[in-house]
Design a protein around this motif. Structure first.
Motif, PDB file in Angstrom:
ATOM      1  N   LEU A 110     -35.107 -35.530 -13.101  1.00  0.00           N
ATOM      2  CA  LEU A 110     -34.133 -36.257 -12.279  1.00  0.00           C
ATOM      3  C   LEU A 110     -33.269 -37.169 -13.134  1.00  0.00           C
ATOM      4  CD1 LEU A 110     -36.709 -37.310  -9.549  1.00  0.00           C
ATOM      5  CD2 LEU A 110     -35.071 -35.437  -9.383  1.00  0.00           C
ATOM      6  N   GLU A 111     -31.981 -37.217 -12.799  1.00  0.00           N
ATOM      7  CA  GLU A 111     -31.049 -38.134 -13.472  1.00  0.00           C
ATOM      8  C   GLU A 111     -30.031 -38.637 -12.466  1.00  0.00           C
ATOM      9  OE1 GLU A 111     -29.487 -37.680 -17.321  1.00  0.00           O
ATOM     10  OE2 GLU A 111     -31.113 -36.365 -17.987  1.00  0.00           O
TER      11      GLU A 111
ATOM     12  N   ILE B 199     -35.279 -44.124 -11.665  1.00  0.00           N
ATOM     13  CA  ILE B 199     -34.718 -42.956 -12.347  1.00  0.00           C
ATOM     14  C   ILE B 199     -33.722 -43.414 -13.414  1.00  0.00           C
ATOM     15  CG2 ILE B 199     -33.301 -40.872 -12.050  1.00  0.00           C
ATOM     16  CD1 ILE B 199     -34.591 -40.702  -9.182  1.00  0.00           C
TER      17      ILE B 199
ATOM     18  N   THR C 262     -39.852 -36.903 -14.356  1.00  0.00           N
ATOM     19  CA  THR C 262     -40.317 -35.859 -13.440  1.00  0.00           C
ATOM     20  C   THR C 262     -40.705 -36.510 -12.114  1.00  0.00           C
ATOM     21  OG1 THR C 262     -42.651 -36.022 -14.055  1.00  0.00           O
ATOM     22  CG2 THR C 262     -41.269 -34.510 -15.364  1.00  0.00           C
ATOM     23  N   VAL C 263     -40.834 -35.681 -11.099  1.00  0.00           N
ATOM     24  CA  VAL C 263     -41.233 -36.172  -9.778  1.00  0.00           C
ATOM     25  C   VAL C 263     -42.621 -36.811  -9.853  1.00  0.00           C
ATOM     26  CG1 VAL C 263     -41.748 -35.489  -7.398  1.00  0.00           C
ATOM     27  CG2 VAL C 263     -39.767 -34.516  -8.573  1.00  0.00           C
TER      28      VAL C 263
ATOM     29  N   LEU D  62     -27.955 -38.707  -7.321  1.00  0.00           N
ATOM     30  CA  LEU D  62     -28.741 -38.155  -8.416  1.00  0.00           C
ATOM     31  C   LEU D  62     -28.663 -36.643  -8.382  1.00  0.00           C
ATOM     32  CD1 LEU D  62     -31.796 -36.882  -7.601  1.00  0.00           C
ATOM     33  CD2 LEU D  62     -32.201 -39.244  -7.060  1.00  0.00           C
ATOM     34  N   TYR D  63     -29.082 -36.050  -9.468  1.00  0.00           N
ATOM     35  CA  TYR D  63     -29.196 -34.601  -9.511  1.00  0.00           C
ATOM     36  C   TYR D  63     -30.515 -34.243 -10.157  1.00  0.00           C
ATOM     37  CZ  TYR D  63     -27.565 -34.935 -14.393  1.00  0.00           C
ATOM     38  OH  TYR D  63     -27.427 -35.252 -15.709  1.00  0.00           O
ATOM     39  N   ARG D  64     -30.955 -33.050  -9.862  1.00  0.00           N
ATOM     40  CA  ARG D  64     -32.215 -32.562 -10.429  1.00  0.00           C
ATOM     41  C   ARG D  64     -31.945 -31.275 -11.187  1.00  0.00           C
ATOM     42  NH1 ARG D  64     -35.862 -30.460  -5.502  1.00  0.00           N
ATOM     43  NH2 ARG D  64     -35.294 -28.361  -5.994  1.00  0.00           N
TER      44      ARG D  64
ATOM     45  N   ILE E 250     -29.699 -36.741  -3.346  1.00  0.00           N
ATOM     46  CA  ILE E 250     -28.839 -35.672  -3.864  1.00  0.00           C
ATOM     47  C   ILE E 250     -27.656 -35.471  -2.907  1.00  0.00           C
ATOM     48  CG2 ILE E 250     -28.695 -33.184  -4.287  1.00  0.00           C
ATOM     49  CD1 ILE E 250     -31.605 -33.401  -5.402  1.00  0.00           C
TER      50      ILE E 250
ATOM     51  N   ILE F  92     -35.647 -37.632  -2.367  1.00  0.00           N
ATOM     52  CA  ILE F  92     -34.821 -37.059  -3.431  1.00  0.00           C
ATOM     53  C   ILE F  92     -33.693 -36.217  -2.824  1.00  0.00           C
ATOM     54  CG2 ILE F  92     -34.830 -35.360  -5.315  1.00  0.00           C
ATOM     55  CD1 ILE F  92     -37.652 -36.510  -6.030  1.00  0.00           C
TER      56      ILE F  92
END
Length: 152
Positions: free
Chosen positions: A95-96, A46, A53-54, A81-83, A76, A72
């Motif tokens: 995702l980042e 990521i 994307t997933v 990470l966050y989506r 989180i 994921i």
């Protein structure tokens, strides 16, 4: 000679078990949360592709899309990470990494710098002939294992 070849095979199996065991051990990678191998390698991917994307993540990691939601979610919860949804396309989840996720990836990179340098020192000491022989042998062994897995 057969005894020596058997010892070599045993050594190869021992090495693979040690690598497998080392990979199973979680590490904090400079953060306050333990991260397993699958988690840190997902974060690394990521980090390389922010906004991935997933589906793209699954493709790049060579795993099924169904294996990712739980992973994921854990990342989180660990604030790694966050989506978010792509503007104008609610279907795509992007995702980042968070700052903590970037820190973990940075420490993972440093870990590999140290770990890999010892192995690279030995590889760099090989003659070109030894290097190409070993490289070909490892590639053939990987292909053999892939073939055996497909036959199951």
């Amino acid at each position: 000679m057969t005894g020596q070849r058997k010892k070599m095979l045993e050594s190869l199996f021992r090495l693979s078990r040690k690598l497998f065991e080392a990979m199973k051990q979680p590490n904090k990678f400079g953060t306050d949360k333990l991260l397993y191998s699958s988690e840190i390698h997902t974060l690394e991917m990521i980090g390389k592709y922010p906004g991935i994307t997933v589906t793209e993540l699954a493709d790049r990691q060579g795993i099924s899309k169904s294996a990712l939601p739980k992973l994921i979610h854990k990342l989180i919860q660990k604030d790694m990470l966050y989506r978010y949804q792509e503007p104008g396309n609610k279907k795509n989840i992007l995702l980042e990494l968070t700052n903590k996720g970037r820190l973990a990836v940075h420490h993972h990179f440093e870990f590999h710098e140290t770990f890999d340098s010892g192995i690279m020192k030995k590889i760099n000491s090989l003659t070109p002939e030894e290097y190409f022989f070993l490289s070909d042998l490892l590639e053939e062994l990987e292909q053999y294992i892939d073939h055996m897995e497909q036959e199951k």
